[in-house]
Design an enzyme around this catalytic site. Sequence first.
Site, PDB file in Angstrom:
ATOM      1  N   GLY A  78      23.589   8.215   6.779  1.00 24.30           N
ATOM      2  CA  GLY A  78      22.678   8.538   7.306  1.00 24.30           C
ATOM      3  C   GLY A  78      21.562   7.750   7.256  1.00 24.30           C
ATOM      4  O   GLY A  78      20.155   8.064   8.199  1.00 24.30           O
TER       5      GLY A  78
ATOM      6  N   SER B 297      24.541  13.431   4.968  1.00 23.16           N
ATOM      7  CA  SER B 297      23.703  14.664   3.909  1.00 23.16           C
ATOM      8  C   SER B 297      21.922  15.084   3.508  1.00 23.16           C
ATOM      9  O   SER B 297      21.359  14.146   3.694  1.00 23.16           O
ATOM     10  CB  SER B 297      24.268  14.772   2.628  1.00 23.16           C
ATOM     11  OG  SER B 297      23.017  15.135   1.358  1.00 23.16           O
TER      12      SER B 297
ATOM     13  N   ILE C 247      21.213  14.936   0.432  1.00 23.53           N
ATOM     14  CA  ILE C 247      20.946  13.992  -0.661  1.00 23.53           C
ATOM     15  C   ILE C 247      20.245  13.124  -0.080  1.00 23.53           C
ATOM     16  O   ILE C 247      19.338  12.242  -1.195  1.00 23.53           O
ATOM     17  CB  ILE C 247      21.806  13.035  -0.787  1.00 23.53           C
ATOM     18  CG1 ILE C 247      23.593  14.217  -1.134  1.00 23.53           C
ATOM     19  CG2 ILE C 247      22.014  11.587  -1.185  1.00 23.53           C
ATOM     20  CD1 ILE C 247      24.354  13.382  -0.825  1.00 23.53           C
TER      21      ILE C 247
ATOM     22  N   VAL D 274      13.375   2.837   1.274  1.00 25.36           N
ATOM     23  CA  VAL D 274      12.835   2.057   1.431  1.00 25.36           C
ATOM     24  C   VAL D 274      13.160   0.555   1.935  1.00 25.36           C
ATOM     25  O   VAL D 274      14.237   1.255   2.838  1.00 25.36           O
ATOM     26  CB  VAL D 274      12.749   0.782  -0.233  1.00 25.36           C
ATOM     27  CG1 VAL D 274      11.937   2.287  -1.421  1.00 25.36           C
ATOM     28  CG2 VAL D 274      13.986   1.383  -0.657  1.00 25.36           C
TER      29      VAL D 274
ATOM     30  N   LYS E 228       5.258  -9.402  11.097  1.00 19.10           N
ATOM     31  CA  LYS E 228       5.579 -10.546  10.117  1.00 19.10           C
ATOM     32  C   LYS E 228       5.980 -11.812  10.433  1.00 19.10           C
ATOM     33  O   LYS E 228       7.141 -12.242  11.171  1.00 19.10           O
ATOM     34  CB  LYS E 228       6.467  -9.340   9.108  1.00 19.10           C
ATOM     35  CG  LYS E 228       6.813 -10.497   8.015  1.00 19.10           C
ATOM     36  CD  LYS E 228       7.825 -10.083   7.045  1.00 19.10           C
ATOM     37  CE  LYS E 228       8.804 -10.904   6.277  1.00 19.10           C
ATOM     38  NZ  LYS E 228      10.242 -11.147   5.332  1.00 19.10           N
TER      39      LYS E 228
ATOM     40  N   VAL F  32      29.950  15.380   2.745  1.00 19.88           N
ATOM     41  CA  VAL F  32      31.610  15.179   1.895  1.00 19.88           C
ATOM     42  C   VAL F  32      31.608  15.804   0.722  1.00 19.88           C
ATOM     43  O   VAL F  32      31.116  14.903  -0.604  1.00 19.88           O
ATOM     44  CB  VAL F  32      31.678  13.701   2.269  1.00 19.88           C
ATOM     45  CG1 VAL F  32      32.806  13.585   1.539  1.00 19.88           C
ATOM     46  CG2 VAL F  32      31.517  13.433   3.708  1.00 19.88           C
TER      47      VAL F  32
ATOM     48  N   ILE G 158      18.733  -5.708   5.070  1.00 24.53           N
ATOM     49  CA  ILE G 158      19.578  -5.001   6.269  1.00 24.53           C
ATOM     50  C   ILE G 158      20.062  -6.189   7.141  1.00 24.53           C
ATOM     51  O   ILE G 158      20.934  -6.324   8.360  1.00 24.53           O
ATOM     52  CB  ILE G 158      17.947  -4.623   7.259  1.00 24.53           C
ATOM     53  CG1 ILE G 158      17.270  -3.790   6.530  1.00 24.53           C
ATOM     54  CG2 ILE G 158      18.425  -4.470   8.698  1.00 24.53           C
ATOM     55  CD1 ILE G 158      16.010  -3.067   6.573  1.00 24.53           C
TER      56      ILE G 158
END
Length: 496
Positions: A14, A40, A43, A48, A79, A180, A341
């Site tokens: 996620g 999780s 985790i 970033v 930007k 998991v 991304i």
Amino acid sequence: MRMNMVKKVVIVGGGTAGWCAAAGLSRLLGPMLDITLVESADIGIIGVGEATIPTIRAFHTLISVDEQAFMRATNATFKTGIAFENWARDGDRYFHSFGTIGKSPWMAPFHNIWLEARSQGFGGSLDDYSLETKAGLAGKFQLHKNLPINYAYHFDAVLYGKYLRSLSEASGVKRIEGDVTSVRQNPETGFITAVTLASGAVVEGDLFIDCTGFRGLLIEQTLKTGWEDWSHWLPTDRALAVQTRADTPVTPYTKAAAHGEGWRWRIQLQNRVGNGMIYSSAYLSDDEAEARLRGLLDEPMLNEPRIIKYGAGRRKAFWNKNCIAMGLASSFVEPLESTSIHLFQRGVLHLVQNFPFFGITDAQVDHYNDVSSKELEYARDFVILHYKLNERTDSAFWKDRAAMSVPDDLQARIDLFRETATAYQGPGELFRVDSWAQVMLGQRLEPRGWHRLAGLMTRQEMDGVFDGLKKTVDHTVAQMMPHDTFVKQYCPTTAA
Ligand code: FAD
């Protein structure tokens, strides 16, 4: 290879990649699929990944993101490009803008006319002919139907994930929180059938999207897909990330300043600044890097620097059996041109366009892998370009980068530009001609020749063209609002 109809999609992870996949699939194919995302809390996410490129706007349009709501929710700023400092030589600065440079006749792009003018001692700086560069450097920004400005965003990565989660859940995605701990596979085909959580819950699926970050829980730990290493071209392997206060007006562009063994970024949001140091551990120790970063920060720190270890490269396949890796689980090219991304949003859209409704076939998998590999390699080569074309002599790191051999395609582009000033954007390639030209010229690659279409004009006509273009840019920038004034009106933060 063929399996049953695909309806149940399980996304593991996620972070930005997981929630982009969830939002894309649910908002575009939602009623036909049953989508579950497992993440999780223990985790967590990498946290970033805050600078983007304009293609994100196309992704947002497709999944019906309301720009103002998204920007308010993520502390976002605008930007218009990236300012590169000290890259070719210490003290240099050039801007890779998101817009077009000057006006290009069909015969040859504008930089050819500018090169001709420069050879005759006039024409000024290439920056004078870019609205995005001049607006960015002036700290100006505005949206208006008559203002043809191209832009992307800086945003808070954690808040972006939350925002996409809200869209995804509203479109029917089920979210399960848990670790998991094991992965079940069909003993004959090796296809993944389910993931088991620490709670004992079993989540079954037809198609699994691995967004578990660098660990690649499904694509690598389970399916052993293999890794292609690119560290000989991109040897940086560490980032130090730290947030600082935002004490100055927003700089609506990313700063990427080279230092002795890598570079550092500065990304300003509405409420804080994201800073980071990229370096290679073969050339600089973590302690030295941290001391250097602390010394270079413009504002007081809001947290302690955090180290992130990575390697450049990619999985040998993005899609293996019934698992597709996206985000850090699939590949990594350092964030110099903010491409990550973009690349997984492309992956999501490609999956939407080629969704295996009737079962997974080899041809489809091969096609997806082929397209995704090429897109990644184009982005990789553009990043390598910045390193290869450096003239720094201050460290072994930079000298080694200038001496390295680069992928053949990239070398051919460099040679072509050096000989003739020709830059091109091939089919499926991300970076535009103006991007290649700005970076190559900014990195001091001096063309020996160029298209002499300017020879068709008199000096007086050329003066008129340059003057007109420059005045239009200057006049437009003068009319624009300061970035922060516009943001306060348009999308003031609502985030905590
Ligand atoms: P992560 O954020 O690591 O998410 C992994 C998810 O998997 C988490 O939710 C985690 O909890 C979950 N998970 C892992 N294991 C399990 C398990 N066993 N069970 C359940 N869940 C599990 N990209 C850009 O486009 N622009 C940038 O400016 C940029 N800057 C970057 C700077 C640095 C230093 C780095 C390293 C990357 C940068 N990137 C940038 C890349 C960008 O950060 C990532 O592509 C993006 O954040 C996606 O990360 P991810 O979702 O793949 O992984």
